[in-house]
Write an enzyme that holds these catalytic residues in place. Structure first.
Site, PDB file in Angstrom:
ATOM      1  N   LYS A  23      17.702  53.062  63.457  1.00 57.32           N
ATOM      2  CA  LYS A  23      19.501  52.480  64.131  1.00 57.32           C
ATOM      3  C   LYS A  23      19.304  51.009  63.955  1.00 57.32           C
ATOM      4  O   LYS A  23      20.818  51.496  63.733  1.00 57.32           O
ATOM      5  CB  LYS A  23      18.790  52.905  65.731  1.00 57.32           C
ATOM      6  N   ARG A  28      23.605  47.315  62.370  1.00 65.95           N
ATOM      7  CA  ARG A  28      23.397  45.707  61.423  1.00 65.95           C
ATOM      8  C   ARG A  28      24.399  45.255  60.456  1.00 65.95           C
ATOM      9  O   ARG A  28      25.395  45.394  59.298  1.00 65.95           O
ATOM     10  CB  ARG A  28      22.250  45.243  61.297  1.00 65.95           C
ATOM     11  N   GLY A  95      24.429  50.076  73.607  1.00 62.99           N
ATOM     12  CA  GLY A  95      24.475  47.883  74.343  1.00 62.99           C
ATOM     13  C   GLY A  95      23.836  47.144  72.421  1.00 62.99           C
ATOM     14  O   GLY A  95      24.812  46.149  72.685  1.00 62.99           O
ATOM     15  N   ASP A 316      10.754  49.413  72.472  1.00 60.78           N
ATOM     16  CA  ASP A 316      10.327  50.439  72.464  1.00 60.78           C
ATOM     17  C   ASP A 316       9.707  51.792  72.394  1.00 60.78           C
ATOM     18  O   ASP A 316      10.737  53.099  73.147  1.00 60.78           O
ATOM     19  CB  ASP A 316      12.366  51.571  71.690  1.00 60.78           C
TER      20      ASP A 316
END
Length: 432
Positions: A23, A28, A95, A316
């Site tokens: 992800k 990016r 976010g 995470d």
């Protein structure tokens, strides 16, 4: 609200699978491709809701993007080439999209607004606004320091920025803003965080100097970014659910293939080894991002202590570390994880609530948990709730595999944020 029956598994999880693209890298690659000249080709792109929020926002900023499944082509507009959007940019629940785009938009030539859903609109944004202001960024937030954010794009000045929070998102926002500044910028962080932004920017031609001893990155603007081909490795945060399941579910032996092995993302693997997991790694490629196959089997685990210095590399995965602790011999303590309170949910609280429902001996603390491992749990409440948090939903599904009591997950669709095929992949290994 939808409710899904969760699988109870006594046969074990066996086989191999490849998880969706990472992800962080997918976000990016889209953004840096948009700021480059020429075409960027991205393969194994994560088709999850968060990354699609980034894709749609860039399209609203004038970037031509064509996607066919996991194959994406981005026609870059150059560092200063974005155009004013016709409406507020919708971040939904992402976010990463929000914070990185704040950095990009700060140096553009127009004003834009970022909005999000109810969950994202509760998350703190002053932590990004402040560091970007050091470069002269003009970003307005709500009185609570949350979205909506109004970014008044204008020329930026290089600066020295010392971050108070170890956050790859904040660091990346500053780096992306610094590409557009007059003069060099040095950003330093209290602890090393994931470095996908730095690796990708170097591959695209940016002038970055990394000082690992000082935990700092210096950006010298002016270099021309040129479109590249990016193969996104498997997301280690998604692989983590299967690695943990393989360790704690009896009769399991599984391999997750082509996982990103960037050292800033392998914190969970280090914790698994520390706890005594039967785990092996076969590195298959090394270049911009190292990757390989990770094999794990049912393991007798021992308790673990996790402190603040460990947290950035497994932020995470900390809820999964808590699950490992619940299955281990002894008392585990996880601390220094206060950042979890400002994720999609207050994950310290919601994980503790989930574990109490499952009958786990857990004590919620301000920055983590104390957990007493037990071989068996006595389920207290069968209806588990994801609270719209993708990682909490997948955690519940993995924990349920150990249960002898039928369990249900409320709002299972939350997993689509990062792993739309999670339940299908779990079924492939026998978790259905």
């Amino acid at each position: 609200m939808q409710k899904r029956a969760l699988t109870i598994n006594s046969r074990g999880l066996n086989g191999e699978l490849a998880v969706p693209g990472d992800k962080s890298i997918s976000h990016r690659a889209l953004m840096i491709g948009a700021l480059s000249e020429g075409t960027t080709v991205i393969d194994h792109f994560l088709v999850g809701e968060d990354c699609l929020s980034t894709l749609r926002a860039l399209q609203d900023l004038g970037v031509e993007i064509e996607r066919k499944g996991e194959h994406v082509e981005v026609i870059g507009r150059g560092i200063a080439g974005l155009v004013e959007p016709a409406a507020p940019l919708q971040m939904n629940n992402s976010g990463t999209s929000t914070r990185l785009l704040m950095g990009i938009l700060a140096g553009q030539s127009f004003t834009s607004q970022l909005v999000g859903d109810a969950s994202l609109s509760r998350r703190p944004m002053k932590r990004v606004q402040g560091p970007l202001a050091r470069l002269g960024a003009q970003i307005g937030l709500s009185e609570a320091g949350t979205l909506p954010a109004t970014v008044v794009g204008h020329p930026l000045q290089g600066a020295r920025v010392k971050l108070e929070v170890a956050s790859a998102q904040i660091k990346s926002a500053v780096i992306l803003a610094a590409l557009q500044a007059q003069g060099s910028t040095t950003v330093s962080e209290p602890l090393p965080t994931r470095d996908h932004t730095e690796r990708l920017l170097k591959a695209f031609g940016a002038n970055l100097t990394v000082d690992r001893a000082a935990n700092s990155i210096t950006v010298t603007p002016g270099a021309r970014l040129v479109g590249q081909e990016v193969l996104v490795p498997g997301d280690p945060s998604s692989a983590a659910f299967f690695l943990v399941a393989g360790a704690v579910i009896a009769n399991s032996h599984l391999t997750v293939k082509d996982v990103c092995l960037n050292p800033t993302r392998t914190g969970l693997i280090r914790v698994l080894k520390k706890m005594g997991a039967r785990l092996s790694i076969k590195e298959t490629a090394s270049g911009g991002e190292p990757l390989g196959d990770v094999t794990i089997q049912t393991s007798q685990l021992r308790a673990v202590t996790v402190t603040a210095k460990d947290v950035p590399d497994l932020i995470d995965e900390l809820p999964l570390v808590a699950l490992l602790a619940a299955c281990a011999d002894g008392v585990s303590e996880i601390s220094g994880a206060g950042e979890l309170r400002v994720k999609e949910t207050d994950r310290i609280q919601t994980v503790a609530e989930l574990f109490l429902q499952l009958g786990v001996d857990v004590e919620e603390r301000p920055d983590g948990w104390r957990i007493v491992g037990r071989p068996n749990w006595q389920v207290q409440k069968p209806n588990l709730n994801s609270h719209g948090d993708h990682r909490l939903g997948m955690l519940a599904a993995v924990a349920a595999l150990r249960s002898t009591t039928p369990l249900f997950l409320i709002d299972p669709d939350a997993v689509a944020v990062s792993y739309p095929s999670f339940f299908a992949d779990l079924a492939k290994l026998g978790g259905a």
